[in-house]
Design a protein around this motif. Sequence first.
Motif, mmCIF file in Angstrom:
data_model
loop_
_atom_site.group_PDB
_atom_site.id
_atom_site.type_symbol
_atom_site.label_atom_id
_atom_site.label_comp_id
_atom_site.label_asym_id
_atom_site.label_seq_id
_atom_site.Cartn_x
_atom_site.Cartn_y
_atom_site.Cartn_z
ATOM 1 N N ASN A 1 -48.932 20.052 -29.388
ATOM 2 C CA ASN A 1 -49.949 19.117 -28.911
ATOM 3 C C ASN A 1 -50.759 18.566 -30.077
ATOM 4 O OD1 ASN A 1 -51.885 17.668 -27.565
ATOM 5 N ND2 ASN A 1 -52.473 19.307 -26.176
ATOM 6 N N PRO A 2 -50.494 17.327 -30.496
ATOM 7 C CA PRO A 2 -51.243 16.755 -31.618
ATOM 8 C C PRO A 2 -52.747 16.732 -31.382
ATOM 9 C CG PRO A 2 -49.298 15.431 -31.146
ATOM 10 C CD PRO A 2 -49.425 16.422 -30.028
ATOM 11 N N ALA A 3 -53.166 16.571 -30.124
ATOM 12 C CA ALA A 3 -54.595 16.478 -29.825
ATOM 13 C C ALA A 3 -55.337 17.788 -30.064
ATOM 14 C CB ALA A 3 -54.798 16.031 -28.377
ATOM 15 N N THR A 4 -54.600 18.896 -30.168
ATOM 16 C CA THR A 4 -55.229 20.193 -30.432
ATOM 17 C C THR A 4 -54.822 20.731 -31.797
ATOM 18 O OG1 THR A 4 -53.414 21.369 -29.309
ATOM 19 C CG2 THR A 4 -55.327 20.762 -27.980
ATOM 20 N N GLY A 5 -54.617 19.821 -32.730
ATOM 21 C CA GLY A 5 -54.234 20.250 -34.071
ATOM 22 C C GLY A 5 -52.786 20.662 -34.181
ATOM 23 N N PHE A 6 -51.925 20.107 -33.330
ATOM 24 C CA PHE A 6 -50.486 20.382 -33.333
ATOM 25 C C PHE A 6 -50.176 21.843 -32.998
ATOM 26 C CE2 PHE A 6 -50.943 16.574 -35.853
ATOM 27 C CZ PHE A 6 -49.868 15.794 -35.470
ATOM 28 N N LEU A 7 -50.996 22.443 -32.165
ATOM 29 C CA LEU A 7 -50.689 23.800 -31.726
ATOM 30 C C LEU A 7 -49.424 23.789 -30.874
ATOM 31 C CD1 LEU A 7 -54.217 25.136 -30.713
ATOM 32 C CD2 LEU A 7 -52.882 25.741 -32.744
ATOM 33 N N PRO A 8 -48.576 24.823 -30.991
ATOM 34 C CA PRO A 8 -47.354 24.867 -30.186
ATOM 35 C C PRO A 8 -47.660 24.849 -28.693
ATOM 36 C CG PRO A 8 -47.280 26.487 -31.946
ATOM 37 C CD PRO A 8 -48.679 25.945 -31.924
ATOM 38 N N PRO B 1 -52.758 10.986 -31.302
ATOM 39 C CA PRO B 1 -53.412 10.631 -30.031
ATOM 40 C C PRO B 1 -54.602 11.535 -29.768
ATOM 41 C CG PRO B 1 -51.023 10.859 -29.760
ATOM 42 C CD PRO B 1 -51.366 11.408 -31.111
ATOM 43 N N GLY B 2 -55.604 11.004 -29.100
ATOM 44 C CA GLY B 2 -56.787 11.785 -28.788
ATOM 45 C C GLY B 2 -56.602 12.656 -27.558
ATOM 46 N N ALA B 3 -57.587 13.503 -27.320
ATOM 47 C CA ALA B 3 -57.527 14.398 -26.172
ATOM 48 C C ALA B 3 -57.822 13.675 -24.864
ATOM 49 C CB ALA B 3 -58.502 15.552 -26.361
ATOM 50 N N GLY C 1 -44.903 7.553 -24.906
ATOM 51 C CA GLY C 1 -44.657 8.903 -25.396
ATOM 52 C C GLY C 1 -45.634 9.944 -24.905
ATOM 53 N N GLU C 2 -46.679 9.526 -24.201
ATOM 54 C CA GLU C 2 -47.678 10.463 -23.690
ATOM 55 C C GLU C 2 -47.405 10.774 -22.220
ATOM 56 O OE1 GLU C 2 -51.850 10.152 -25.173
ATOM 57 O OE2 GLU C 2 -51.239 8.121 -25.692
ATOM 58 N N ALA C 3 -47.897 11.923 -21.799
ATOM 59 C CA ALA C 3 -47.752 12.344 -20.402
ATOM 60 C C ALA C 3 -49.114 12.763 -19.876
ATOM 61 C CB ALA C 3 -46.766 13.505 -20.295
ATOM 62 N N TRP C 4 -49.467 12.263 -18.692
ATOM 63 C CA TRP C 4 -50.780 12.556 -18.111
ATOM 64 C C TRP C 4 -50.645 12.824 -16.608
ATOM 65 C CZ3 TRP C 4 -55.031 12.887 -21.211
ATOM 66 C CH2 TRP C 4 -54.934 12.311 -22.488
#
Length: 623
Positions: free
Chosen positions: A348-355, A453-455, A529-532
């Motif tokens: 998740n790029p919005a959380t610092g690329f955490l897995p 992308p932002g959160a 490319g985003e999912a919401w």
Amino acid sequence: MIRSLLIANRGEIARRIIRTARGLGIRTIAVHSDVDAAMPFVREADTAVCIGPAPARESYLVQEKILAAARETGAEAIHPGYGFLSENAEFAEAVQAAGLVWVGAPPASIRAMGLKDAAKKLMVAAGVPVTPGYMGEDQSPERLQAEADAIGYPVLIKAVAGGGGKGMRKVDEPGVFADALASCRREASSSFGDDHVLIEKYILNPRHIEVQVFGDTHGQVVHLFERDCSLQRRHQKVIEEAPAPGMDDVTRAELCAAAVKAARAVDYVGAGTIEFIADGSGPLTPDRIWFMEMNTRLQVEHPVTEMITGQDLVEWQLRVASGEPLPKRQEELLISGWAMEARLYAENPATGFLPSTGPLAWLRFPGGIRVDAGVEEGGEVTPHYDPMIAKLIVHAESRRGAAARLAQACSEMQVWPVRTNAAFLARAAADEDFAAERIDTGFIERRADRLVPGADPLEPILQAAARALLPRNPADPWGTLTGFRANAAPDRRIAVEVANVLYLVDLKATGPAATTVEVAGEPVLFLSGEAWPFRQPVADHAGAGAGASDGAILAPMPGRVIAVEISAGEAVAKGQRLLVLEAMKMEQALLAPFDGIVEMLDAATGAQVSEGTLLARIAKGEG
């Protein structure tokens, strides 16, 4: 030709090897951990053997278990893929000692190139240009500091046994060298069991350019041109391409000749990559490109080389391991068009690329391109291994064409509920500086604000979600009356809940084209490319409004605000009357769902509102 092959790896590379082996009529054997039992590569192999629990150190890294599986299944050869044991000289020797064919580099070559300092000394002797630096035996902090001072800052401290960006520190000035050295050594010792380092001159605006080489047992060595892997994040490759932007024929000839010379210096056999660092502050020239290291295995990014040359590098590996000569001579290898590869990760790029781990309830890859994937819909991303979902590979006649195709492909990715870096990849491939070939290894870091992308959802996402909530039946005449108000201008505001947050969207006449699907009973929107996840807020017609759990006060019906009895910032008590609506001569009071503070107020006496309109939000607290 080899008749049976055990693949000592998993996921995407295992499937890749199986695909080529099947085409050559080779029986394939997969080894897998217990958590990987349902993975596609296990099902696609002719035979599969479980070799232990999920942790790699108890399964994929246990040499004895892999060799036992080879004996049990009658395997003739072992292909290590990349990662795990692919560059382990002891394992290669054990495979050969067991009478099996090792589909990889000779153990002596792996050892020769395994330590960065020794490899550089070997390259100097072979006449291959190397980055200025210190590779001496004296590892005292004083000597290393003195060498760094002599080289001139900035310098790069690198673990001699390192890889993957670990045990590496850039140092900009003498005063911070000692702390950086200590940190680098701790990380190197923890990751590789060896805290020895070397010092290199840090190249400003560096570009990472590598050359694919191949040798056979008949003394032939060729190159299959270069790749540019400069788009990196924290020293991890993100987008790779071939050929390298700005590489003229003269520079390419000298660079590739140096790579072949490097491979010959270690009597190389099989697939290998010679990695170079180039000064990207100006045009690429032979005197501004230096040897960095050699990877004695197949690379993750090998598909871009396959796309521009039309060659199957895994087939080359299998033929060479079988004792055959290289399939092509150097003069028969040509570059055709341009190829790019993006690594799609579960992060998740919005959380610092955490897995991001979990089930892949929905997974759709773009059509019309090459996709090398290790997973499929219905599978799961576990925390035990590398989080790469797939590699998206495109080919076009020009670099701009390839970049456009890659950006489009990444934009079309659909994955849920696991989060991915697809939108980040799409933005990087579409970036104007990337298209203009203004690239180096700091490209992503400098542009993080516009690439990550932002959160929170951007306006196009909200517009698409709101539009998805409109009536879909074109035969319904009332569907065109959204926002209709008697004796007033239409109200096009729509309340929509996206990712559990309520938004009041001012619907535009036209909106972005998005894909909406229902996954496990939950509506999900895919765009760029985003999912919401999204949904229609549910109004509480009993008088408390909707959103009692999160403090959102929604209009339970179309009507007119006839009273506003609160103000922003005011403390309210549970059950307190907040607003009053009137519709069809009936009044409806909206009450506070709990004690709190009026965090937001968007209502005025006399205003006409639609059903579901967000009028106020109460933040929990003492009233």
